[in-house]
Design an enzyme around this catalytic site. Structure first.
Site, short mmCIF file in Angstrom:
data_model
loop_
_atom_site.label_atom_id
_atom_site.label_comp_id
_atom_site.label_asym_id
_atom_site.label_seq_id
_atom_site.Cartn_x
_atom_site.Cartn_y
_atom_site.Cartn_z
N HIS A 102 0.80 -1.23 0.00
CA HIS A 102 0.00 0.00 0.00
C HIS A 102 0.83 1.28 0.00
O HIS A 102 0.28 2.37 -0.21
CB HIS A 102 -1.01 -0.02 1.16
CG HIS A 102 -2.33 0.59 0.79
ND1 HIS A 102 -3.49 0.33 1.48
CD2 HIS A 102 -2.68 1.45 -0.20
CE1 HIS A 102 -4.48 1.02 0.92
NE2 HIS A 102 -4.02 1.71 -0.09
N ASP A 124 -10.21 -0.35 3.37
CA ASP A 124 -9.09 -0.99 4.07
C ASP A 124 -9.52 -1.44 5.47
O ASP A 124 -10.33 -0.77 6.12
CB ASP A 124 -7.96 0.06 4.22
CG ASP A 124 -6.57 -0.55 4.34
OD1 ASP A 124 -6.44 -1.65 4.92
OD2 ASP A 124 -5.63 0.10 3.86
N HIS A 126 -7.26 -1.40 7.67
CA HIS A 126 -6.31 -0.60 8.45
C HIS A 126 -6.47 0.89 8.17
O HIS A 126 -6.96 1.28 7.11
CB HIS A 126 -4.88 -1.01 8.08
CG HIS A 126 -4.62 -2.48 8.24
ND1 HIS A 126 -4.74 -3.37 7.18
CD2 HIS A 126 -4.26 -3.21 9.33
CE1 HIS A 126 -4.45 -4.59 7.62
NE2 HIS A 126 -4.17 -4.53 8.91
N ASP A 128 -3.75 2.96 8.03
CA ASP A 128 -2.55 3.38 7.28
C ASP A 128 -2.22 4.84 7.58
O ASP A 128 -1.87 5.63 6.70
CB ASP A 128 -2.73 3.12 5.77
CG ASP A 128 -2.78 1.63 5.47
OD1 ASP A 128 -2.44 0.82 6.35
OD2 ASP A 128 -3.18 1.26 4.34
N HIS A 141 3.84 0.56 4.36
CA HIS A 141 2.44 0.33 3.94
C HIS A 141 1.43 0.69 5.03
O HIS A 141 0.25 0.83 4.73
CB HIS A 141 2.22 -1.11 3.42
CG HIS A 141 2.14 -2.18 4.45
ND1 HIS A 141 1.59 -3.42 4.18
CD2 HIS A 141 2.56 -2.22 5.74
CE1 HIS A 141 1.66 -4.17 5.27
NE2 HIS A 141 2.25 -3.48 6.22
N ASP A 227 -7.46 -1.76 -0.81
CA ASP A 227 -6.57 -2.74 -0.15
C ASP A 227 -7.40 -4.01 -0.03
O ASP A 227 -8.48 -4.00 0.59
CB ASP A 227 -6.17 -2.17 1.22
CG ASP A 227 -5.18 -3.03 1.96
OD1 ASP A 227 -5.20 -4.26 1.79
OD2 ASP A 227 -4.41 -2.46 2.76
N ASP A 229 -7.20 -6.45 1.78
CA ASP A 229 -7.49 -6.90 3.15
C ASP A 229 -8.73 -6.21 3.73
O ASP A 229 -9.14 -6.49 4.86
CB ASP A 229 -6.27 -6.80 4.07
CG ASP A 229 -5.83 -5.37 4.41
OD1 ASP A 229 -6.69 -4.47 4.53
OD2 ASP A 229 -4.61 -5.17 4.57
N GLU A 272 -1.92 -4.89 -2.18
CA GLU A 272 -1.71 -5.88 -1.11
C GLU A 272 -2.12 -7.30 -1.50
O GLU A 272 -2.29 -8.15 -0.61
CB GLU A 272 -2.39 -5.44 0.20
CG GLU A 272 -1.84 -4.15 0.80
CD GLU A 272 -0.51 -4.31 1.56
OE1 GLU A 272 -0.19 -5.44 1.97
OE2 GLU A 272 0.20 -3.29 1.73
N1 ARG Z 1 -0.89 -0.90 11.36
C1 ARG Z 1 0.08 -1.88 10.99
C2 ARG Z 1 1.43 -1.23 10.73
O1 ARG Z 1 1.56 -0.05 10.76
C3 ARG Z 1 -0.39 -2.67 9.76
C4 ARG Z 1 -0.56 -1.85 8.52
C5 ARG Z 1 -1.10 -2.68 7.38
N2 ARG Z 1 -1.25 -1.88 6.18
C6 ARG Z 1 -1.56 -2.36 5.00
N3 ARG Z 1 -1.60 -1.51 3.98
N4 ARG Z 1 -1.81 -3.63 4.81
O2 ARG Z 1 2.38 -1.91 10.47
MN MN Z 2 -3.70 -0.53 3.47
MN MN Z 3 -4.89 -3.07 5.03
#
Ligand code: ARG
Ligand code: MN
Ligand code: MN
Ligand code: MN
Length: 300
Positions: A102, A124, A126, A128, A141, A227, A229, A272
């Site tokens: 990402h 997402d 998350h 991010d 990411h 994303d 996920d 991702e």
């Molecule tokens: N919050 C976690 C980190 O900063 C996971 C981030 C996941 N991001 C993603 N784009 N899949 O590492």
């Molecule tokens: Mn993401």
């Molecule tokens: Mn994510």
């Protein structure tokens, strides 16, 4: 509108190898055919060039505080990608960016927001929204939204800060995994986060309509960052950082069909996808279907 595919095969920003194969997996998963079914004309620009992570020192460039692995390489790839996205828009085409992890959104969104005011819908699990100083992992990411909004130091911010993007025009949809410092930062910002609980209560249609209202208010168009996920791991197992409790197959399609209906889509990215963690390339195939929905494919 004609669509141009641009691959960004990197995993510098992720915590495990494999998402660098995303662009190949998505193409192999039938992307061109799906988009043509949606009535789109498709050209493929190939990939931006990216050195292999093994050949590089992850700490070659460091931020003023904290940690951000492969920052120098991320910057180089995002700068090249940003130019390609901006050129594609200049020629009247819609950029469809294939990740990669990402962190590539830094390139896609700065390119999309170079000569226009854009809104962003960020599908997402998350937020991010970490910075090098708050990130528990040092993985970029988990930081692109903060970088794009000019929050945190990324060894200089010019390359990462999106000119035509305002916090008020950013909506995160499907949030369910947030780090402590990230939670604070999201709350303090003008960004709107729609969590999975919001989707439970209001339904996917109302939530996505709300997100689109935010992203289109006073802007020239929207960038959609998807994303994989965001979906439940049962639908999309081939991702680097799966989180239970995501949207299901029909909710995902419905959301992207709603995106298509606005007519405001300016640029799109799919990130991702990790085919190593998948069977039968199902996550990449799902990504191609969702892109088709975003570009207007309908059942009838
Ligand atoms: N919050 C976690 C980190 O900063 C996971 C981030 C996941 N991001 C993603 N784009 N899949 O590492
Ligand atoms: Mn993401
Ligand atoms: Mn994510
Ligand atoms: Mn700025």
């Amino acid at each position: 509108r004609p669509t141009r595919i641009i691959g960004a095969p990197i995993d510098y920003g992720a915590n495990r190898r494999g998402v660098d194969m995303g662009p190949s997996a998505i193409r192999y998963g039938g992307l061109a055919a799906q988009l043509e079914d949606a009535g789109a004309t498709v050209a493929d620009d190939g990939d931006v060039s990216a050195p292999r992570a093994e050949e590089r020192d992850p700490e070659a460039e460091t931020p003023s505080e904290g940690r951000a692995k492969f920052l120098r390489e991320t910057k180089a790839v995002c700068t090249a990608l940003s130019d390609r996205v901006a050129e594609t828009l200049d020629s009247g085409e819609l950029p469809l960016v294939l990740g990669g992890d990402h962190s590539i959104a830094i390139g896609s969104v700065t390119g999309s927001a170079r000569d226009a005011d854009v809104g962003v819908v960020w599908f997402d699990a998350h937020g991010d929204f970490n910075t090098p100083a708050t990130s528990p992992s040092g993985n970029v990411h988990g930081m692109p939204l903060a970088a794009l909004l000019g929050i945190g130091d990324f060894a200089g911010v010019e390359w990462a800060n999106a000119d035509g993007l305002r916090e008020e025009n950013v909506a995160i949809v499907g949030l369910r995994s947030v780090d402590e410092a990230e939670r604070e930062a999201i709350r303090e910002s003008e960004v709107t986060a729609f969590t999975m609980s919001d989707i439970d209560e209001e339904g996917i249609t109302a939530v996505v309509e709300g997100a689109l209202e935010i992203a289109t208010a006073g802007t020239d168009g929207i960038h959609v960052s998807l994303d994989l996920d965001w979906l439940d791991p049962r639908e999309a197992p081939g991702v680097g950082t799966p989180v239970r409790g995501g949207v299901n197959y029909r909710e995902a399609h419905s959301a992207l069909e709603t995106v298509a209906e606005t007519g405001a889509l300016r640029s799109l990215e799919l990130v991702e996808v990790n085919p190593i963690l998948d069977e039968q390339n199902e996550t990449a195939s799902l990504a191609t279907e969702l892109a088709a929905s975003a570009l207007g494919k309908r059942i009838l």
